[in-house]
Design a protein around this motif. Structure first.
Motif, PDB file in Angstrom:
ATOM      1  N   VAL A 108       0.834  -1.202   0.000  1.00 35.67           N
ATOM      2  CA  VAL A 108       0.000   0.000   0.000  1.00 35.67           C
ATOM      3  C   VAL A 108       0.869   1.252   0.000  1.00 35.67           C
ATOM      4  CG1 VAL A 108      -1.611   1.364   1.400  1.00 35.67           C
ATOM      5  CG2 VAL A 108      -2.021  -1.072   1.021  1.00 35.67           C
ATOM      6  N   ARG A 109       1.931   1.245   0.802  1.00 35.62           N
ATOM      7  CA  ARG A 109       2.819   2.407   0.830  1.00 35.62           C
ATOM      8  C   ARG A 109       3.534   2.577  -0.508  1.00 35.62           C
ATOM      9  NH1 ARG A 109       6.138   1.382   6.199  1.00 35.62           N
ATOM     10  NH2 ARG A 109       5.289  -0.728   6.023  1.00 35.62           N
ATOM     11  N   ALA A 110       3.874   1.455  -1.149  1.00 37.00           N
ATOM     12  CA  ALA A 110       4.483   1.528  -2.479  1.00 37.00           C
ATOM     13  C   ALA A 110       3.494   2.118  -3.482  1.00 37.00           C
ATOM     14  CB  ALA A 110       4.922   0.141  -2.930  1.00 37.00           C
ATOM     15  N   LYS A 111       2.256   1.667  -3.415  1.00 38.10           N
ATOM     16  CA  LYS A 111       1.231   2.174  -4.345  1.00 38.10           C
ATOM     17  C   LYS A 111       0.985   3.656  -4.114  1.00 38.10           C
ATOM     18  CE  LYS A 111      -1.641   1.283  -7.679  1.00 38.10           C
ATOM     19  NZ  LYS A 111      -1.152   0.813  -8.998  1.00 38.10           N
TER      20      LYS A 111
ATOM     21  N   ASN B 205      -8.462  -1.587  12.747  1.00 40.01           N
ATOM     22  CA  ASN B 205      -8.754  -2.728  11.885  1.00 40.01           C
ATOM     23  C   ASN B 205      -8.068  -2.491  10.549  1.00 40.01           C
ATOM     24  OD1 ASN B 205     -11.836  -2.460  13.341  1.00 40.01           O
ATOM     25  ND2 ASN B 205     -10.784  -4.417  13.436  1.00 40.01           N
ATOM     26  N   ARG B 206      -7.540  -3.552   9.958  1.00 42.27           N
ATOM     27  CA  ARG B 206      -6.906  -3.408   8.655  1.00 42.27           C
ATOM     28  C   ARG B 206      -7.135  -4.674   7.846  1.00 42.27           C
ATOM     29  NH1 ARG B 206      -2.191  -4.611   5.988  1.00 42.27           N
ATOM     30  NH2 ARG B 206      -1.406  -5.845   7.723  1.00 42.27           N
ATOM     31  N   ARG B 207      -7.432  -4.488   6.563  1.00 38.44           N
ATOM     32  CA  ARG B 207      -7.575  -5.602   5.636  1.00 38.44           C
ATOM     33  C   ARG B 207      -6.813  -5.259   4.359  1.00 38.44           C
ATOM     34  NH1 ARG B 207      -9.473  -7.032   9.629  1.00 38.44           N
ATOM     35  NH2 ARG B 207     -11.429  -8.086  10.114  1.00 38.44           N
ATOM     36  N   GLU B 208      -6.146  -6.244   3.804  1.00 42.07           N
ATOM     37  CA  GLU B 208      -5.482  -6.040   2.512  1.00 42.07           C
ATOM     38  C   GLU B 208      -5.587  -7.316   1.695  1.00 42.07           C
ATOM     39  OE1 GLU B 208      -1.274  -4.581   0.533  1.00 42.07           O
ATOM     40  OE2 GLU B 208      -1.272  -5.405   2.553  1.00 42.07           O
ATOM     41  N   ALA B 209      -5.858  -7.162   0.392  1.00 40.71           N
ATOM     42  CA  ALA B 209      -5.911  -8.296  -0.527  1.00 40.71           C
ATOM     43  C   ALA B 209      -5.120  -7.947  -1.776  1.00 40.71           C
ATOM     44  CB  ALA B 209      -7.355  -8.629  -0.888  1.00 40.71           C
TER      45      ALA B 209
END
Length: 341
Positions: A213-216, A254-258
């Motif tokens: 996410v930080r890269a994006k 809360n955190r979600r990543e796909a």
């Protein structure tokens, strides 16, 4: 960067061969080369190294991955615990440098694609990447002006001076390896080796965003004219993310990543992580596409039962965990709607 008396540095690093003086280790960098002093400095501080044949190739066009290495070394960036999940999964010598730069949100194109990393980098991208670490998040024009104001870099097209900043600077032009070393040397001479507050805050990562996410976000910071992207094979592919912080505590989130990759007309690979306060879980596997916007995974790559349903929305992904307790930690699940990054 550490400072040494230059006369001592010179005496330690100069090799005299006949009547020709050259930078230590680089037989193609003679004393009269325009970047001699800068390359000598960069070699001393382990910012650069040469090729196996003893050359530096100072006039060769620099690639983005070569620039990534130099920039990481110049700022001595910390190594993150996480690693990027690339679209081109083959290991690459530049992986460690892109992992470091991603953790600081540096604007670059090649985080997820080895082919883009190997392409020549544009002057505009170099300007934004350096300015992000030296000064903070900045647009293309602000980044160029920063380099010009401190005489770190100069314009290339004088006919556009005071008329068109980007054309004057030559944002789409390429740089040589020697030119980039000179820029970093000037950064050091002007004491721009401290990391900006913006970049440091991204590294501290209070929002618990993943490295992808930080890269994006770094990629998205680039001016649209400077972006290079891998052609999308499928509308499914991409990084999807959700984050919510409800309190000031370190675990109040809360955190979600796909991350969906290697999509075909029938299936795709999926890697999911979830954090709920102190509880965390992850799973990866292959999902079968059942309709144009729906898919299902029945087991993880480890062979555990893991039934998760996916629905592709407009710039989002809805994930519904049906039964996946055997594949992740207790007190976490993968349900939720994640926004495409």
């Amino acid at each position: 960067m550490k400072k040494l008396v230059y006369t001592l540095l010179f005496s330690l690093l100069v090799i005299v061969s006949g009547d020709k003086v050259q930078a230590a280790g680089f037989k193609d960098v003679p004393e009269d080369h325009f970047a001699y002093d800068a390359i000598l400095w960069a070699e001393e501080y382990d910012i650069v190294n040469g090729y196996s044949d003893g050359t530096f190739k100072p006039n060769e066009t620099i690639t983005e991955q070569q620039f990534a290495k130099l920039l990481s070394n110049f700022y001595e960036l910390e190594i993150p615990y996480d690693e990027l999940k690339k679209q081109t999964p083959t290991a690459n010598w530049s992986d460690e440098y892109y992992n470091r730069l991603a953790s600081y949100g540096v604007p670059l194109n090649g985080y997820l694609d080895n082919n883009i990393r190997a392409a020549s980098i544009k002057r505009g991208v170099v300007a934004q990447a350096i300015t992000h670490l030296a000064k903070g998040k900045s647009g293309l024009d602000q980044s160029i002006q920063f380099l010009l104001d401190y005489y770190i870099s100069t314009g290339q097209n004088p006919q556009y001076e005071n008329r068109n900043l980007q054309k004057f600077f030559g944002v789409t032009n390429k740089l040589t390896r020697a030119q980039v070393v000179i820029i970093l040397h000037r950064m050091d001479e002007r004491n721009f080796y401290e990391i900006s507050q913006d970049a440091q805050a991204i590294y501290e990562n209070t929002s618990n965003a993943s490295l992808n996410v930080r890269a994006k976000n770094g990629q998205n910071q680039l001016d649209p004219t400077m972006r290079l992207t891998t052609p999308t094979k499928s509308a499914w592919e991409g990084t999807y993310f959700y984050s919510y912080k409800w309190g000031k505590g370190a675990t109040d989130f809360n955190r979600r990543e796909a991350i969906i990759s290697n999509a075909t007309s029938n299936s795709f690979n999926i890697f999911i992580t979830a954090n709920d306060g102190t509880a965390a879980g992850s799973v990866d596997g292959t999902a079968t596409i059942t309709t144009s916007n729906k898919a299902v995974m029945n087991k993880s790559s480890a062979g555990n039962r893991c039934v998760i349903e996916f629905e592709r929305l407009t710039n989002a992904l809805k994930i519904t965990e049906v039964d996946c307790q055997a594949a992740h930690d207790e007190d976490t699940n993968f349900s939720g709607t994640l926004k495409k990054q």
